[in-house]
Write an enzyme that holds these catalytic residues in place. Sequence first.
Site, short mmCIF file in Angstrom:
data_model
loop_
_atom_site.label_atom_id
_atom_site.label_comp_id
_atom_site.label_asym_id
_atom_site.label_seq_id
_atom_site.Cartn_x
_atom_site.Cartn_y
_atom_site.Cartn_z
N ASP A 49 0.83 -1.21 0.00
CA ASP A 49 0.00 0.00 0.00
C ASP A 49 0.86 1.26 0.00
O ASP A 49 0.35 2.37 -0.13
CB ASP A 49 -1.00 0.00 1.16
CG ASP A 49 -0.35 -0.10 2.53
OD1 ASP A 49 0.89 -0.21 2.61
OD2 ASP A 49 -1.09 -0.06 3.53
N SER A 50 2.18 1.08 0.09
CA SER A 50 3.10 2.20 -0.11
C SER A 50 2.93 2.82 -1.49
O SER A 50 3.38 3.94 -1.72
CB SER A 50 4.55 1.72 0.06
OG SER A 50 4.81 0.57 -0.72
N ASP A 88 -0.95 -6.18 -0.10
CA ASP A 88 -1.37 -5.51 1.13
C ASP A 88 -2.88 -5.31 1.15
O ASP A 88 -3.48 -4.92 0.14
CB ASP A 88 -0.73 -4.12 1.22
CG ASP A 88 0.46 -4.08 2.15
OD1 ASP A 88 0.51 -4.89 3.09
OD2 ASP A 88 1.34 -3.23 1.94
N LYS A 118 -1.21 -9.40 2.98
CA LYS A 118 -0.51 -8.91 4.17
C LYS A 118 -1.42 -7.95 4.91
O LYS A 118 -2.12 -7.15 4.29
CB LYS A 118 0.79 -8.19 3.80
CG LYS A 118 1.56 -7.66 5.05
CD LYS A 118 2.94 -7.15 4.70
CE LYS A 118 2.92 -5.75 4.14
NZ LYS A 118 2.47 -4.71 5.11
N GLU A 120 -1.52 -5.46 8.70
CA GLU A 120 -0.80 -4.93 9.85
C GLU A 120 -1.56 -5.22 11.13
O GLU A 120 -2.79 -5.28 11.13
CB GLU A 120 -0.63 -3.41 9.70
CG GLU A 120 0.22 -2.99 8.51
CD GLU A 120 0.35 -1.48 8.41
OE1 GLU A 120 -0.04 -0.77 9.37
OE2 GLU A 120 0.84 -0.99 7.37
N GLU A 187 9.04 -3.98 10.92
CA GLU A 187 9.43 -2.68 10.36
C GLU A 187 9.85 -1.70 11.45
O GLU A 187 9.22 -1.64 12.52
CB GLU A 187 8.29 -2.07 9.53
CG GLU A 187 8.65 -0.70 8.95
CD GLU A 187 7.66 -0.18 7.94
OE1 GLU A 187 7.87 0.95 7.45
OE2 GLU A 187 6.68 -0.88 7.63
#
Length: 274
Positions: A49-50, A88, A118, A120, A187
Amino acid sequence: MSAPPRQKRLTPTTIAALKHQRPIVSLTAYTTPMARLMDAHCDLLLVGDSLGMVLYGLDTTVGVTLEMMIAHGQAVLRGVNRACVIIDMPFGSYQESREQAFRNAARIMKETGCDGIKLEGGTEMAETVAFLVERGIPVLGHVGLMPQQVNTSGGYRSKGHDEAEADKIRADATAIAKAGAFALVIEGTVEPLAREITQTLSVPTIGIGASPACDGQILVSDDMLGLFNDFKPRFVKHYAELAGVISKAVEDYATEVKARQFPGPEHTFQPRKS
């Protein structure tokens, strides 16, 4: 005539088995051409998602949508024959409930053909991770600095400096691993803590701003390629300086166009002689 057989891609199971064997090589990918260039050298490509910040100029990843992730996931899968591809889940697409997470994760996998997702989160997301894994969706976890939570966690600062914060990250990593994640991104976490977690967990860790002892490493590809000159995080190494290369190429192009040096005769079409 049938299409030629596609080379078998690495799977989450393959990635998990690399712990204690060799370091896992991973980068972010957002487009077909870049995926093609990376595929032969990377074990895992993350459609991160970056992309909201890298491609769309957003200040954070919070504004990224499910549709954006699916579109770029489809693009990356068109360029991959070997690497395991993980996508993501964007902010707001999985935090509401386990059912919401499954619905959106299943949509991502169906519409892209990716190998897993993925998400978080730590202890608060462990039940969701287990729910997804039990229903056939491979999950890559993500602990430590979590970009989707920068608005509530003090911004982009490294984590684990005090014991309370370190204990929280330990608990998060353990919970996500026990819930069934095949691997874990760590991270922006102090090196000794990332090293300790890597040595403790049975699943691989993939570091970004963490530790060389992690079972693998990942970087945002545009950072690694030197496409941004205004800011370079401490944990980034430029393996190229493409910003300068691209800027010079555009400058040279503009100069030649203005001077009518481009296109030259070799770039134009002439009538065929009868």
